[in-house]
Design a protein around this motif. Structure first.
Motif, PDB file in Angstrom:
ATOM      1  N   VAL A  18       0.837  -1.208   0.000  1.00 25.44           N
ATOM      2  CA  VAL A  18       0.000   0.000   0.000  1.00 25.44           C
ATOM      3  C   VAL A  18       0.871   1.257   0.000  1.00 25.44           C
ATOM      4  CG1 VAL A  18      -1.719   1.332   1.285  1.00 25.44           C
ATOM      5  CG2 VAL A  18      -1.960  -1.156   1.070  1.00 25.44           C
ATOM      6  N   ARG A  21       2.766   2.667  -3.108  1.00 25.06           N
ATOM      7  CA  ARG A  21       1.999   3.388  -4.128  1.00 25.06           C
ATOM      8  C   ARG A  21       2.132   4.902  -4.014  1.00 25.06           C
ATOM      9  NH1 ARG A  21      -2.670   0.652  -5.976  1.00 25.06           N
ATOM     10  NH2 ARG A  21      -1.995  -1.463  -6.467  1.00 25.06           N
ATOM     11  N   ASN A  22       2.606   5.355  -2.848  1.00 26.64           N
ATOM     12  CA  ASN A  22       2.614   6.794  -2.599  1.00 26.64           C
ATOM     13  C   ASN A  22       3.913   7.462  -3.033  1.00 26.64           C
ATOM     14  OD1 ASN A  22       0.153   6.222  -1.439  1.00 26.64           O
ATOM     15  ND2 ASN A  22       0.937   6.246   0.666  1.00 26.64           N
ATOM     16  N   GLY A  24       4.743   8.943  -5.594  1.00 25.04           N
ATOM     17  CA  GLY A  24       4.584  10.220  -6.271  1.00 25.04           C
ATOM     18  C   GLY A  24       3.800  11.244  -5.478  1.00 25.04           C
ATOM     19  N   ALA A  25       3.753  11.083  -4.148  1.00 28.13           N
ATOM     20  CA  ALA A  25       2.973  12.018  -3.318  1.00 28.13           C
ATOM     21  C   ALA A  25       3.454  13.449  -3.517  1.00 28.13           C
ATOM     22  CB  ALA A  25       3.070  11.613  -1.846  1.00 28.13           C
ATOM     23  N   LYS A  31       3.236  12.011   2.612  1.00 28.27           N
ATOM     24  CA  LYS A  31       3.725  10.651   2.353  1.00 28.27           C
ATOM     25  C   LYS A  31       4.130   9.984   3.666  1.00 28.27           C
ATOM     26  CE  LYS A  31       7.279   8.319  -0.271  1.00 28.27           C
ATOM     27  NZ  LYS A  31       8.535   8.567  -0.977  1.00 28.27           N
ATOM     28  N   MET A  34       1.004   9.181   5.750  1.00 30.23           N
ATOM     29  CA  MET A  34       0.244   8.036   5.260  1.00 30.23           C
ATOM     30  C   MET A  34       1.013   6.736   5.455  1.00 30.23           C
ATOM     31  SD  MET A  34      -2.533   9.417   4.670  1.00 30.23           S
ATOM     32  CE  MET A  34      -3.376   7.914   4.164  1.00 30.23           C
ATOM     33  N   GLU A  35       2.338   6.827   5.479  1.00 31.26           N
ATOM     34  CA  GLU A  35       3.141   5.626   5.741  1.00 31.26           C
ATOM     35  C   GLU A  35       2.860   5.145   7.162  1.00 31.26           C
ATOM     36  OE1 GLU A  35       5.867   2.842   6.820  1.00 31.26           O
ATOM     37  OE2 GLU A  35       6.188   4.824   7.700  1.00 31.26           O
TER      38      GLU A  35
END
Ligand code: CU
Ligand code: FE
Ligand code: FE
Lengths: 293, 293
Positions: A18, A21-22, A24-25, A31, A34-35
């Motif tokens: 999951v 996917r970030n 390119g935040a 980033k 969300m990690e």
């Protein structure tokens, strides 16, 4: 396969799949947030192994919490409050040097434009409740008085309501005021003894508290925001240590150093000086401001 | 001090102070859930050290997410989906023995009362899209065919829309059907090639995806719920491995074992047998059901 793609989802690799996917935040901080949020959420799910029904219960609880929010009511802040998260964020953002007074949560009842009053003014505008006089000094960490410190104070009345909760019943700006210290760093004002009150408990958060066997009450307190040039602004309360809820504040706002002494005074001469009728409460509490960072 | 009272809140003791309040919880499971949720939340806050502004941003994001939910739209499920939490809950609740087909998320577009159709029926009711024939066997873990297995299938059309998203445009029950296997365990039906589609991205979750540099698409797939007496019900998809989003499903639903082969057939005789006009797609995929627990 792009660089953001780390293979398909498995129970074992879930967090990495999951969060990869970030890549390119738009913001490095988002980033990072969300990690951590994704990792902790997945850890919680792996530890609890919720059934599909339990997971749906959680979804519906969050949905009801969102639907409870309106212009006047912030149920997610209440949720954060009763889980101790608001206090934790407050603590992290207000680590004080040794000797400085501690902070606690702001709460929802501050208003921006309370009147500035002379020292000693009575902020109780409706003569309702038990008389109280509050005073003390604003000091720096070396114990020197701070001149021109500005105290913004507000409190609930003797029934546990703030003026903004009882518009048309309490006068506007009842039990609110802004005071400024003189060269001796001293502040004082008159008021009434506040009462404990419940946080709003007619919504999903109140239902959660009930299911957890918890009450919704906050012990009686006075709110302060204290500002002075060259010092860190202090947002705090003082609490009545004899309050029935002092050990179980629904939002975990109590700290040892925020306990004040509320003394019941039977002193007709002093009462007369203060313009009080009979017995009154006396609170003396100093605040120590940390130097600005 | 009551047994539920573990002293005042500090940064260090935050989790214990909060969770110790739940001693009187009405349900042991709720108590366990809140213990883990509180601990993981506090861990996340301690790791991230959010500013007050960041914490308020999180509160307001959750509030907008709640306000987006209505009878038709479940934004918190979308949030759970894009964070891989829905897939994780699915994985935990559907651990399969080796050799059994894997599950994936149900999704929001299943309807309960699709018509039962004879094997071979065409579920495309509006002749729109590229013809496709799908077939395979329902097997037990020893490779034996399962008779009377019931397949509930549904899919998006050639533009990526389900019938329920286009009422009045697509016929009711377009691209849905229920099929039953014979003694050979075989199923087959006709349809059209589905297309990738975006999850609803006009709300807070779509904004989050954009800020994270992520697209909202799910690769083309067919949904299946497969039931048979004596076996675990299987809720799953099959995916087109040539789809542009096959490595980046917005909800992490793809698993290696769910990739089917979509072959473009140029076989006029077979097309004529199937009632198709020209080229068509052919998908063959077996499903293996785990024994009931
Ligand atoms: Cu106690
Ligand atoms: Fe308050
Ligand atoms: Fe779908």
């Amino acid at each position: 396969m792009g660089t953001e793609e780390q293979g398909y989802f498995t129970e074992e690799s879930s967090t990495e799949v999951v969060t990869s996917r970030n890549a390119g935040a738009k913001s490095a901080r988002l980033k990072e947030v969300m990690e951590v949020v994704t990792r902790k959420l997945h850890e919680a799910v792996k530890e609890l192994e919720p059934t599909q029904e339990e997971w749906m219960d959680a979804i519906l609880f969050l949905t009801r919490t969102g639907h409870m929010c309106n212009e006047w009511r912030q149920e997610f802040i209440l949720l954060s409050d009763v889980l101790g998260v608001s206090m934790l964020v407050d603590a992290i953002n207000n680590r004080k040097p040794s000797g400085a007074s501690e902070s606690t949560v702001l709460g929802p009842f501050h208003v921006a434009d309370a009147p500035e009053l002379p020292l000693g003014a009575n902020i109780c505008l409706d003569q309702k409740g038990e008389d109280m006089v509050i005073g003390g000094r604003i000091l720096d960490i070396e114990g020197r008085p701070i001149e021109n410190a500005v105290l913004d104070v507000w409190q609930a009345n003797d029934e546990g309501f703030y003026d903004v909760q009882q518009q048309g019943i309490q006068p506007d700006f009842n039990l609110r005021g802004i005071f400024r210290t003189g060269s001796d760093g001293y502040y004082w004002f008159r008021a009434v003894k506040p009462k404990y009150y419940p946080i709003p408990d007619d919504g999903p958060v109140g239902q959660l508290l009930a299911a957890l066997g918890r009450h919704p009450y906050r012990p009686a307190h006075l709110h302060y925001i204290i500002k002075a040039d060259g010092f860190e602004t202090l947002t705090t309360h003082i609490f009545d240590p004899d309050d029935p809820y002092i050990h179980s504040d629904a939002v975990f706002g109590v700290k040892e150093s925020l306990l004040a002494e509320f003394r019941l005074m039977d002193d007709p001469a002093q009462a007369k000086d203060l313009g009080f009728d009979g017995k009154f409460w006396k609170v003396e509490h100093d605040f120590v401001l940390a130097p600005a960072r």
